[in-house]
Design an enzyme around this catalytic site. Structure first.
Site, PDB file in Angstrom:
ATOM      1  N   LYS A 267      13.323   0.572  -2.140  1.00  0.00           N
ATOM      2  CA  LYS A 267      11.894   0.774  -1.884  1.00  0.00           C
ATOM      3  C   LYS A 267      11.533   2.215  -2.220  1.00  0.00           C
ATOM      4  O   LYS A 267      12.164   3.155  -1.713  1.00  0.00           O
ATOM      5  CB  LYS A 267      11.560   0.447  -0.433  1.00  0.00           C
ATOM      6  CG  LYS A 267      10.081   0.551  -0.117  1.00  0.00           C
ATOM      7  CD  LYS A 267       9.653  -0.313   1.053  1.00  0.00           C
ATOM      8  CE  LYS A 267      10.198   0.161   2.367  1.00  0.00           C
ATOM      9  NZ  LYS A 267       9.566  -0.531   3.523  1.00  0.00           N
TER      10      LYS A 267
ATOM     11  N   SER B 139       0.807  -1.214   0.000  1.00  0.00           N
ATOM     12  CA  SER B 139       0.000   0.000   0.000  1.00  0.00           C
ATOM     13  C   SER B 139       0.846   1.272   0.000  1.00  0.00           C
ATOM     14  O   SER B 139       0.452   2.275  -0.573  1.00  0.00           O
ATOM     15  CB  SER B 139      -0.934   0.003   1.208  1.00  0.00           C
ATOM     16  OG  SER B 139      -0.180  -0.062   2.402  1.00  0.00           O
TER      17      SER B 139
ATOM     18  N   GLN C 127       6.662   0.332  -3.494  1.00  0.00           N
ATOM     19  CA  GLN C 127       7.057  -0.882  -4.200  1.00  0.00           C
ATOM     20  C   GLN C 127       8.577  -1.020  -4.168  1.00  0.00           C
ATOM     21  O   GLN C 127       9.303  -0.071  -3.882  1.00  0.00           O
ATOM     22  CB  GLN C 127       6.554  -0.850  -5.649  1.00  0.00           C
ATOM     23  CG  GLN C 127       7.090   0.276  -6.502  1.00  0.00           C
ATOM     24  CD  GLN C 127       6.354   0.384  -7.834  1.00  0.00           C
ATOM     25  OE1 GLN C 127       5.180   0.046  -7.937  1.00  0.00           O
ATOM     26  NE2 GLN C 127       7.045   0.869  -8.859  1.00  0.00           N
ATOM     27  N   VAL C 128       9.051  -2.236  -4.452  1.00  0.00           N
ATOM     28  CA  VAL C 128      10.474  -2.552  -4.320  1.00  0.00           C
ATOM     29  C   VAL C 128      11.064  -2.913  -5.685  1.00  0.00           C
ATOM     30  O   VAL C 128      10.484  -3.714  -6.423  1.00  0.00           O
ATOM     31  CB  VAL C 128      10.694  -3.717  -3.330  1.00  0.00           C
ATOM     32  CG1 VAL C 128      12.176  -4.080  -3.258  1.00  0.00           C
ATOM     33  CG2 VAL C 128      10.174  -3.336  -1.943  1.00  0.00           C
TER      34      VAL C 128
ATOM     35  N   ASP D 153       5.243  -6.013  12.837  1.00  0.00           N
ATOM     36  CA  ASP D 153       4.609  -6.564  11.634  1.00  0.00           C
ATOM     37  C   ASP D 153       5.412  -7.745  11.079  1.00  0.00           C
ATOM     38  O   ASP D 153       5.870  -7.716   9.937  1.00  0.00           O
ATOM     39  CB  ASP D 153       4.497  -5.456  10.576  1.00  0.00           C
ATOM     40  CG  ASP D 153       3.568  -5.846   9.432  1.00  0.00           C
ATOM     41  OD1 ASP D 153       2.725  -6.745   9.633  1.00  0.00           O
ATOM     42  OD2 ASP D 153       3.681  -5.252   8.342  1.00  0.00           O
TER      43      ASP D 153
END
Length: 626
Positions: free
Chosen positions: A173, A155, A158-159, A307
């Site tokens: 990233k 969300s 992106q990598v 996380d």
């Protein structure tokens, strides 16, 4: 592949242009008060579908259709799917609510727990332009090679995979352009919805606005990749002595608020069991490393990864476990860490009265809440789970049952605890994919036992005393179980453990233990001396054997060995500890004998033996069985 030109407005961000880089509800309100058109457009996109869902749920509630579990489950799933459609801020709000059993009914809690924040990647041309704008140089001057297509997306960004000019492979990233504006606007809307619910729905006891503000602060921190870089470096420093933990290196010269460049890690997700085994690694061992590291983060460092989903935990070929993504970290104060361990002690001892007070100290309950009805509720939830022992407790089942209690009574879940629950539930889910019989509490208890025995904190010394005494009686069995649990820890520091036990023995908290040890030792030595005297008497010719001295010999002998059994078992446990030898104890005797309380123990022991000897002689002379 040629990339399309990118217009400057595509990289612009209204919130960034307004100078808002940290979460500030008052500043956000002022910004949108001056630009109502932006707010109205997003309100139409969000409030219409939310309103339609609420109307449907209200209809079901009026006609009592939600009593049907299938109907309730369907509505809960519909709610979770709508949050995904509404975007990143709503997804993260749903994830935050998934750990709040004091607010959300259990059926919705389960659906929110499955929310994922994976979204399609964005235009590669935007990603490259963002890198150049943030780092102030062309992509080719920063990286020797950088793949234009992303390898993963979520969300927030992106990598991309790349290589630095020194040959180091890296993961880059890149944040979604305009993300801060979208997130901020949605948080503003959700916060106002929360304020309305708090004011108009009496069933909601918790402060939803405070929850959204906590979420907003977390998300703004997560959107700042410089903050994530600092978190990764701090995490690496805290765990640098653990040879089983890996953290990717951060390349600061190629990192900014919206771009994060870190070491590329070749690894396999823990949930990919076949690939992990193909590397010659035992998945169970990896899970054990992860559990121990999580507990160390939570109870020792107070800085933990909030996380740890499967994509953020990789098994490496050299046997290490690698942590990724340090955007969502949390801290636990020393007081809260101590409080959690104390709560475990009271849970194990089934002292639900003190457990309810622990919940007050930890911030779950207000100080003026009546605990009387809560204590039997705790007893109902935990007693059955404890029947199988702490090591077999089902964490998910217990938290589900506890959710019902929290929803019924005036609980308020502290933000740090919500993240702890999220972290542990996620970790247990990964472990269960490896071992279907895995129990997170069973794996965690040895660590709790070790911390309880090694930590010099005065409050934990008091908790150790509670653990070892049943009322005023010292329990050798509890000590044996505690040492056995602590001994199962790979990182057990035996010398530190022995030092802490001796420190506790001569501390102010150890007075009752010293008294019990003196009394127990005096009883055992007195019994041993009396038995020895009886045995010597039996060797005399029968006419010379004193009849009163030989009375009750068999019974005394049996009782003596029964009393010594726990001590014998404890000695066996100590002998099985890695690195244990009698020299470890003997080498500490000089230090122990210098302690005034230890010398007093010797005097009290001598007095106790003299008193018992006199009593036995008096009884023997009076014809009473000694």
């Amino acid at each position: 592949m040629a990339l399309r030109p990118v217009a400057p407005q595509e990289l612009g961000d209204f919130i960034e242009a307004a100078g808002l880089l940290t979460y500030d509800p008052a500043a956000i309100t002022r910004i949108y008060a001056g630009h109502p058109q932006r707010l109205l457009r997003r309100l139409w996109q969000t409030l219409v579908p939310i309103g339609m869902l609420l109307i449907g749920i209200g209809f079901d509630w009026i006609f009592q259709l939600l009593k049907d579990q299938k109907r309730a489950r369907s509505r809960a799933r519909e709610c979770a799917e709508l949050l995904v459609e509404l975007g990143p801020a709503f997804i993260k709000a749903g994830q935050a609510l998934s750990t709040r059993p004091d607010i959300v009914p259990p059926v919705l809690l389960e659906e929110l727990a499955q929310l994922q924040d994976q979204l399609p990647g964005f235009d590669s041309a935007l990603a490259m332009a963002c890198i150049e704008e943030d780092l102030g140089a062309p992509v080719d001057s920063i990286y020797a090679q950088l793949e234009r297509e992303p390898i993963s997306a979520a969300s927030l960004g992106q990598v991309h995979r790349g290589t630095l000019h020194d040959g180091q492979r890296v993961a880059v990233k890149v944040q979604r352009p305009g993300l801060r504006e979208q997130i901020t606007l949605d948080l503003y809307i959700v916060r106002n919805i929360a304020a309305w619910l708090n004011s108009n729905i009496g069933l909601i006891r918790s402060d939803l606005v405070a929850l959204i503000d906590e979420l907003g602060s977390r998300v703004f921190e997560e959107m700042d990749y410089l903050n994530e870089a600092s978190n990764a470096e701090k995490f690496s420093e805290l765990h640098q002595q653990n040879p089983r933990i890996a953290v990717p290196k951060i390349y600061r010269e190629a990192t900014s608020r919206r771009v994060l460049t870190m070491e590329w890690i070749d690894g396999v997700k823990l949930t990919n069991l076949e690939a992990v085994r193909d590397m010659g690694i035992d998945p169970d061992d990896m899970v054990s490393v992860g559990v121990n590291c999580s507990l160390q983060q939570l109870l020792e460092h107070g800085f933990f990864h909030a996380d740890p989903h499967p994509g953020n935990l990789l098994a490496l070929a050299d046997g290490r476990l690698c942590y990724l993504d340090f955007g969502m970290m949390s801290e636990v104060s020393r007081e809260s860490r101590t409080g959690l361990i104390q709560a475990v002690v009271h849970l194990v001892n089934r002292n639900f009265g003190k457990l309810s007070k622990d919940f007050v100290n930890l911030g779950f309950l207000a100080e003026d809440v009546n605990l009387e009805p809560i204590v039997p509720a705790f007893e109902t939830v935990f007693s059955q789970a404890l029947e199988a022992g702490v090591s077999r407790m089902d964490f998910k089942a217990v938290t589900d049952d506890l959710s019902g209690v929290m929803y019924k009574f005036p609980f308020r879940v502290p933000p740090y605890y919500a993240l702890i629950i999220r972290s542990l539930v996620t970790l247990e889910g990964i472990a269960l994919s490896v071992d279907s019989d895995f129990k997170i509490l069973g794996a965690a208890y040895p660590y709790f036992a070790r911390r309880l025995m090694e930590d010099p904190d005065p409050q934990l010394r008091k908790s150790l005393k509670e653990m070892l005494f049943d009322g005023d009686i010292f329990s050798w069995t509890r000590l044996e179980n505690l040492v056995a649990s602590a001994a199962s820890q790979d990182q057990l520091n035996l010398e530190a453990l022995l030092d802490q036990v001796l420190d506790f023995l001569v501390s102010t908290h150890g007075g009752m233990l010293r008294h019990q040890l003196v009394e127990t030792a005096a009883d055992r030595i007195d019994s041993l001396g009396w038995m020895t005297l009886q045995r010597l008497g039996r060797r005399l010719p029968r006419p010379l054997q004193p009849s009163r001295l030989m009375a009750s010999g068999a019974e005394l002998d049996q009782d003596f060995y029964m009393d010594l059994e726990p001590v014998r078992q404890l000695i066996q446990v100590l002998q099985q500890l890695p690195g244990f030898s009698p020299d470890l104890l003997f080498s500490r005797l000089p230090r122990l004998m210098r302690e005034p309380d230890a010398r007093r123990m010797g005097v009290e022991l001598a007095q106790g033996l003299a008193e018992r000897g006199v009593v036995r002689l008096v009884k023997a002379a009076a014809g009473v069985s000694p």
